[in-house]
Design an enzyme around this catalytic site. Structure first.
Site, PDB file in Angstrom:
ATOM      1  N   ARG A   1      37.095 -24.386 -24.049  1.00 34.28           N
ATOM      2  CA  ARG A   1      37.869 -25.403 -24.779  1.00 34.28           C
ATOM      3  C   ARG A   1      38.672 -26.255 -23.799  1.00 34.28           C
ATOM      4  O   ARG A   1      38.798 -27.472 -23.968  1.00 34.28           O
ATOM      5  CB  ARG A   1      38.812 -24.718 -25.777  1.00 34.28           C
ATOM      6  CG  ARG A   1      38.079 -24.151 -26.987  1.00 34.28           C
ATOM      7  CD  ARG A   1      38.972 -23.208 -27.767  1.00 34.28           C
ATOM      8  NE  ARG A   1      40.182 -23.826 -28.247  1.00 34.28           N
ATOM      9  CZ  ARG A   1      41.330 -23.182 -28.465  1.00 34.28           C
ATOM     10  NH1 ARG A   1      41.417 -21.883 -28.254  1.00 34.28           N
ATOM     11  NH2 ARG A   1      42.386 -23.818 -28.907  1.00 34.28           N
TER      12      ARG A   1
ATOM     13  N   HIS B   1      55.585 -14.330 -29.821  1.00 36.22           N
ATOM     14  CA  HIS B   1      54.709 -15.248 -29.093  1.00 36.22           C
ATOM     15  C   HIS B   1      55.175 -16.676 -29.311  1.00 36.22           C
ATOM     16  O   HIS B   1      55.504 -17.070 -30.429  1.00 36.22           O
ATOM     17  CB  HIS B   1      53.266 -15.101 -29.601  1.00 36.22           C
ATOM     18  CG  HIS B   1      52.303 -16.003 -28.889  1.00 36.22           C
ATOM     19  ND1 HIS B   1      51.731 -15.661 -27.687  1.00 36.22           N
ATOM     20  CD2 HIS B   1      51.827 -17.221 -29.201  1.00 36.22           C
ATOM     21  CE1 HIS B   1      50.941 -16.654 -27.291  1.00 36.22           C
ATOM     22  NE2 HIS B   1      50.983 -17.607 -28.191  1.00 36.22           N
TER      23      HIS B   1
ATOM     24  N   SER C   1      42.767 -18.062 -31.831  1.00 37.98           N
ATOM     25  CA  SER C   1      42.973 -17.639 -30.445  1.00 37.98           C
ATOM     26  C   SER C   1      44.268 -16.826 -30.325  1.00 37.98           C
ATOM     27  O   SER C   1      44.293 -15.733 -29.755  1.00 37.98           O
ATOM     28  CB  SER C   1      43.025 -18.887 -29.557  1.00 37.98           C
ATOM     29  OG  SER C   1      43.535 -18.589 -28.290  1.00 37.98           O
TER      30      SER C   1
ATOM     31  N   LYS D   1      44.625 -12.239 -30.347  1.00 40.71           N
ATOM     32  CA  LYS D   1      45.279 -11.489 -29.271  1.00 40.71           C
ATOM     33  C   LYS D   1      46.460 -10.687 -29.798  1.00 40.71           C
ATOM     34  O   LYS D   1      46.703  -9.556 -29.375  1.00 40.71           O
ATOM     35  CB  LYS D   1      45.734 -12.458 -28.167  1.00 40.71           C
ATOM     36  CG  LYS D   1      44.549 -13.001 -27.366  1.00 40.71           C
ATOM     37  CD  LYS D   1      44.955 -14.034 -26.349  1.00 40.71           C
ATOM     38  CE  LYS D   1      45.328 -15.335 -26.980  1.00 40.71           C
ATOM     39  NZ  LYS D   1      45.350 -16.508 -26.141  1.00 40.71           N
TER      40      LYS D   1
ATOM     41  N   ASP E   1      38.004 -14.605 -26.521  1.00 39.24           N
ATOM     42  CA  ASP E   1      39.002 -15.683 -26.428  1.00 39.24           C
ATOM     43  C   ASP E   1      39.096 -16.206 -25.005  1.00 39.24           C
ATOM     44  O   ASP E   1      39.204 -17.419 -24.797  1.00 39.24           O
ATOM     45  CB  ASP E   1      40.383 -15.206 -26.893  1.00 39.24           C
ATOM     46  CG  ASP E   1      41.411 -16.327 -26.729  1.00 39.24           C
ATOM     47  OD1 ASP E   1      41.262 -17.349 -27.420  1.00 39.24           O
ATOM     48  OD2 ASP E   1      42.311 -16.203 -25.894  1.00 39.24           O
TER      49      ASP E   1
HETATM   50  N1  URA Z   1      47.696 -20.485 -26.855  1.00 38.69           N
HETATM   51  C1  URA Z   1      46.644 -19.664 -27.049  1.00 38.69           C
HETATM   52  O1  URA Z   1      46.709 -18.474 -26.751  1.00 38.69           O
HETATM   53  N2  URA Z   1      45.527 -20.186 -27.565  1.00 38.69           N
HETATM   54  C2  URA Z   1      45.396 -21.475 -27.902  1.00 38.69           C
HETATM   55  O2  URA Z   1      44.359 -21.864 -28.374  1.00 38.69           O
HETATM   56  C3  URA Z   1      46.497 -22.330 -27.700  1.00 38.69           C
HETATM   57  C4  URA Z   1      47.647 -21.809 -27.173  1.00 38.69           C
END
Ligand code: URA
Length: 430
Positions: free
Chosen positions: A168, A82, A183, A187, A161
């Site tokens: 947000r 990621h 966040s 995931k 999320d």
């Molecule tokens: N990427 C994400 O998945 N979440 C965040 O809060 C910031 C970047």
């Protein structure tokens, strides 16, 4: 749990009890707490922060708000990667096939781009026919059969999320380390891979503006992964200039193909090889980093990685032939108006200019133009003669091409002397 008590406690700088924070998050995802109270809570978190214990509880509550992916039927440890997002960052799309060609299952659920950073899913959708939405069974069986799958998150994966992130985004509370760590890691944990490589980008084109901030985020995410029984390692990489040359969806896929065919831009090749080395050394192959790097380089040189890319794209319904990728009708060259060296190429400016060309979205519902974008032929440190082509703009209209060409020229800073070389991979944390 009364939402107002949770908000007040956080507003006053007190640490929340695990149960009250967990219940607050789960109640929100059951629609029992309204957006306006959660907005107030997020702003309190923005100013007061989250302790590491609170970040752990928030992450687990977000994971528990939905289902999780079970990859145990693979009988192998799957790996995932990621990036916190940058301009021209197509690394995962090249990395997946390299890793798969080395015999390690690569299972990635990904998101879309918003703002100046591009999203992996948007890039993949530039490939005619490519399906990003696979069901869980199809996702797992593709990883088992083909060795690589990159798909959109299933709606049931960490629904808290999706809701919190949307809130947000409109309440100026995205850039808070605890919220970002929870966040991202919720995931990654829910998506099932046991070894996860994170790339935290730093620079004008990234969320993180300093290496210290990036390191703090990386450490928080490594800790969250370890508590969930996952092996997490983290690269901190430069995003002061775009990665590779191409920025824009179809153009970036073409660059991935070039990379897998052995003629990619040096910085992208370096990041793909470095990331492959780290992931293979974290995998169940049982190899050290030196052996991992040898295997990754061999997969690239032999064509095995490109063959894995073709097999993967076909498995997800796409046409891997780069000549069928979408393109834009207007090509405008941006030329240097002096002789010198490229001292800076502002990633944020290139990202914003690309969005203006229609290649990114400002609002979630915006439709992407997969053919437009910018190719930055010259990068930091390159010597140029006056009149040399710095970049190409691929635009839908002549007006858009003119406007973007001016923005691209302004994104380049030229100096008489060569700048100090600066590394791409700034740190590696494990
Ligand atoms: N990427 C994400 O998945 N979440 C965040 O809060 C910031 C970047």
């Amino acid at each position: 749990m009364r939402a107002i008590d949770v908000i007040q406690k956080k507003r006053d700088g007190n640490e929340l009890e695990p149960d009250e924070l967990r219940e607050f998050v789960l109640a929100y995802s059951r629609d029992e707490v309204p957006d306006y109270q959660v907005s107030a809570f997020l702003m309190a978190v923005y100013f007061r922060g989250l302790s590491s214990a609170e970040t752990v509880v928030l992450t687990q509550a977000m994971v528990d708000s939905g289902g999780t992916i079970d990859l145990s039927s693979l009988g192998r440890s799957a790996v995932d990667k990621h990036s916190t997002g940058g301009v021209g960052d197509k690394t995962s799309i090249a990395l997946g096939p390299v890793v798969a060609a080395c015999g390690v299952p690569f299972a990635k659920m990904s998101g879309r781009g918003l703002g100046h950073t591009g999203g992996t899913l948007d890039k993949l959708e530039a490939i005619p026919g490519f399906r990003i939405a696979l069901g869980e069974d199809e996702f797992v069986s593709q990883v088992a059969g083909v060795g690589v799958a990159i798909v959109s998150q299933t709606p049931d994966l960490v629904p808290a999320d999706a809701r919190l992130y949307a809130l947000r985004d409109v309440t100026a509370t995205v850039d808070q380390n605890g919220l970002i760590a929870a966040s991202i890691m919720s995931k990654k944990i829910a998506a099932g891979a046991s070894a996860i490589l994170l790339d935290v980008k730093v620079g004008t084109g990234a969320f993180m503006r300093t290496v210290d901030d990036a390191r703090a985020l990386a450490e928080a995410m490594i800790d969250l992964g370890a508590r969930a029984g996952r092996q997490v390692k983290c690269e901190i990489t430069d995003m002061a200039q775009p990665l590779g040359r191409a920025v824009g969806n179809g153009l970036e896929i073409r660059e991935v193909v070039e990379t897998l065919q052995g003629s990619g831009p040096p910085d992208l090749v370096e990041l793909v090889m470095t990331s492959a080395k780290h992931l293979l050394a974290m995998s169940d192959l049982g190899v050290d980093e030196a052996e991992a790097e040898d295997r990754a380089r061999a997969a690239l040189a032999s064509g095995a990685a490109y063959a894995a890319y073709e097999e993967w794209v076909v498995a997800q319904g796409g046409n891997p032939d780069p000549s069928v990728l979408p393109s834009a009708p207007i090509l405008r060259e941006v030329v240097a108006d002096q002789t010198g060296y490229i001292a800076d190429l502002d990633a944020m400016a290139i990202g914003v200019a690309t969005v203006r060309l229609g290649a990114g979205r400002v609002h979630k519902q915006d439709v992407i133009d997969h053919g437009t974008g910018i190719v930055c032929h010259k990068k930091r440190g390159d010597a140029v003669d006056s009149g040399a082509v710095l970049a190409d703009v691929h635009a839908r209209t002549a007006d858009a091409a003119d406007e973007t060409a001016a923005a691209v020229r302004a994104a380049y800073r030229l100096t008489d002397d060569a700048p100090e070389p600066s590394p791409l991979v700034l740190e590696f944390l494990s």
